[in-house]
Design a protein around this motif. Structure first.
Motif, mmCIF file in Angstrom:
data_model
loop_
_atom_site.group_PDB
_atom_site.id
_atom_site.type_symbol
_atom_site.label_atom_id
_atom_site.label_comp_id
_atom_site.label_asym_id
_atom_site.label_seq_id
_atom_site.Cartn_x
_atom_site.Cartn_y
_atom_site.Cartn_z
ATOM 1 N N PHE A 23 0.820 -1.205 0.000
ATOM 2 C CA PHE A 23 0.000 0.000 0.000
ATOM 3 C C PHE A 23 0.859 1.262 0.000
ATOM 4 C CE2 PHE A 23 -3.439 -2.778 0.323
ATOM 5 C CZ PHE A 23 -4.618 -2.079 0.153
ATOM 6 N N ALA A 24 2.074 1.176 0.519
ATOM 7 C CA ALA A 24 2.988 2.314 0.456
ATOM 8 C C ALA A 24 3.431 2.593 -0.979
ATOM 9 C CB ALA A 24 4.208 2.072 1.350
ATOM 10 N N VAL A 25 3.429 1.575 -1.810
ATOM 11 C CA VAL A 25 3.744 1.753 -3.229
ATOM 12 C C VAL A 25 2.509 2.254 -3.979
ATOM 13 C CG1 VAL A 25 4.356 0.517 -5.345
ATOM 14 C CG2 VAL A 25 5.628 0.086 -3.240
ATOM 15 N N GLN A 26 1.359 1.671 -3.693
ATOM 16 C CA GLN A 26 0.133 2.042 -4.391
ATOM 17 C C GLN A 26 -0.291 3.481 -4.121
ATOM 18 O OE1 GLN A 26 -3.174 -0.769 -3.939
ATOM 19 N NE2 GLN A 26 -1.679 -2.323 -3.350
ATOM 20 N N ALA A 27 -0.137 3.941 -2.895
ATOM 21 C CA ALA A 27 -0.642 5.263 -2.511
ATOM 22 C C ALA A 27 -0.032 6.399 -3.332
ATOM 23 C CB ALA A 27 -0.431 5.485 -1.018
ATOM 24 N N PRO A 28 1.297 6.529 -3.409
ATOM 25 C CA PRO A 28 1.830 7.641 -4.199
ATOM 26 C C PRO A 28 1.565 7.492 -5.695
ATOM 27 C CG PRO A 28 3.630 6.410 -3.182
ATOM 28 C CD PRO A 28 2.347 5.831 -2.688
ATOM 29 N N LEU A 29 1.463 6.254 -6.173
ATOM 30 C CA LEU A 29 1.143 6.052 -7.586
ATOM 31 C C LEU A 29 -0.273 6.544 -7.894
ATOM 32 C CD1 LEU A 29 2.696 2.527 -8.239
ATOM 33 C CD2 LEU A 29 3.548 4.732 -9.045
ATOM 34 N N LEU A 30 -1.221 6.197 -7.041
ATOM 35 C CA LEU A 30 -2.590 6.659 -7.229
ATOM 36 C C LEU A 30 -2.685 8.172 -7.053
ATOM 37 C CD1 LEU A 30 -5.498 5.728 -7.794
ATOM 38 C CD2 LEU A 30 -5.781 5.419 -5.320
ATOM 39 N N PHE A 31 -1.956 8.692 -6.103
ATOM 40 C CA PHE A 31 -1.910 10.131 -5.840
ATOM 41 C C PHE A 31 -1.406 10.885 -7.067
ATOM 42 C CE2 PHE A 31 0.588 13.740 -3.993
ATOM 43 C CZ PHE A 31 -0.470 14.459 -3.456
ATOM 44 N N ARG A 40 -8.723 11.846 -0.373
ATOM 45 C CA ARG A 40 -9.518 11.038 -1.296
ATOM 46 C C ARG A 40 -8.772 9.759 -1.683
ATOM 47 N NH1 ARG A 40 -12.430 13.089 -6.861
ATOM 48 N NH2 ARG A 40 -13.480 11.126 -7.284
ATOM 49 N N VAL A 41 -7.460 9.869 -1.871
ATOM 50 C CA VAL A 41 -6.648 8.686 -2.172
ATOM 51 C C VAL A 41 -6.713 7.729 -0.989
ATOM 52 C CG1 VAL A 41 -4.307 7.843 -2.625
ATOM 53 C CG2 VAL A 41 -5.121 9.935 -3.739
ATOM 54 N N TRP A 42 -6.594 8.264 0.211
ATOM 55 C CA TRP A 42 -6.626 7.430 1.410
ATOM 56 C C TRP A 42 -7.972 6.717 1.533
ATOM 57 C CZ3 TRP A 42 -9.156 6.574 5.967
ATOM 58 C CH2 TRP A 42 -8.463 5.822 6.931
ATOM 59 N N LEU A 43 -9.063 7.426 1.262
ATOM 60 C CA LEU A 43 -10.385 6.803 1.334
ATOM 61 C C LEU A 43 -10.537 5.690 0.298
ATOM 62 C CD1 LEU A 43 -12.696 9.869 2.000
ATOM 63 C CD2 LEU A 43 -12.190 7.986 3.563
ATOM 64 N N ALA A 77 -0.191 3.108 3.528
ATOM 65 C CA ALA A 77 -0.769 4.150 2.679
ATOM 66 C C ALA A 77 -0.632 5.512 3.336
ATOM 67 C CB ALA A 77 -2.237 3.843 2.403
ATOM 68 N N SER A 78 -0.868 5.591 4.631
ATOM 69 C CA SER A 78 -0.793 6.867 5.347
ATOM 70 C C SER A 78 0.609 7.459 5.307
ATOM 71 C CB SER A 78 -1.229 6.684 6.804
ATOM 72 O OG SER A 78 -2.574 6.285 6.869
ATOM 73 N N LEU A 79 1.592 6.629 5.601
ATOM 74 C CA LEU A 79 2.978 7.128 5.584
ATOM 75 C C LEU A 79 3.396 7.573 4.187
ATOM 76 C CD1 LEU A 79 4.715 4.567 7.954
ATOM 77 C CD2 LEU A 79 4.322 6.989 8.375
ATOM 78 N N ALA A 80 3.045 6.801 3.186
ATOM 79 C CA ALA A 80 3.433 7.149 1.822
ATOM 80 C C ALA A 80 2.694 8.384 1.329
ATOM 81 C CB ALA A 80 3.160 5.968 0.892
ATOM 82 N N LEU A 81 1.426 8.531 1.682
ATOM 83 C CA LEU A 81 0.680 9.726 1.278
ATOM 84 C C LEU A 81 1.214 10.968 1.974
ATOM 85 C CD1 LEU A 81 -2.979 8.475 1.059
ATOM 86 C CD2 LEU A 81 -1.601 9.443 -0.783
ATOM 87 N N TRP A 82 1.569 10.831 3.224
ATOM 88 C CA TRP A 82 2.173 11.964 3.936
ATOM 89 C C TRP A 82 3.440 12.415 3.210
ATOM 90 C CZ3 TRP A 82 6.997 12.132 6.293
ATOM 91 C CH2 TRP A 82 7.268 13.310 6.988
ATOM 92 N N TRP A 83 4.283 11.463 2.877
ATOM 93 C CA TRP A 83 5.530 11.779 2.176
ATOM 94 C C TRP A 83 5.247 12.382 0.797
ATOM 95 C CZ3 TRP A 83 7.382 9.480 -2.365
ATOM 96 C CH2 TRP A 83 8.661 9.872 -2.728
#
Length: 91
Positions: A23-31, A40-43, A77-83
């Motif tokens: 999920f740390a990989v998926q989150a910034p890619l989706l973002f 919204r990405v997190w949701l 996901a949270s850590l990656a989105l924060w970054w």
């Protein structure tokens, strides 16, 4: 009775690191791909994490849903989105 596909690992809960990493990989890619705000990405990823755990328990006979798996997904996901949001200046 069916047996699990693989025996449990020697290190308890090591699979949680895998969940967080995926999920740390998926989150910034989706973002980056969608331009959505981090919330919204997190949701979207929260829905994916909870839905996939529910379906795992419903559609398989040898696996069960685990709340800790979903929590690990959301932690990654949270850590990656924060970054990613800090890096791209979007909040």
């Amino acid at each position: 009775m069916l047996k699990p596909a693989s025996p449990p690992g020697a290190i308890p809960h090591l699979d949680k690191l895998g969940h967080a990493a995926l999920f740390a990989v998926q989150a910034p890619l989706l973002f980056a791909a969608t331009g959505w705000r981090p919330a919204r990405v997190w949701l979207a990823l929260a829905a994916w994490a909870l839905g996939s755990e529910a379906l795992q328990g419903w559609l398989t006979s040898d696996r069960s849903p685990e709340a800790l798996d979903a929590l690990a997904d959301l932690a990654g996901a949270s850590l990656a989105l924060w970054w990613a949001s800090r890096r791209h200046g979007r909040r």
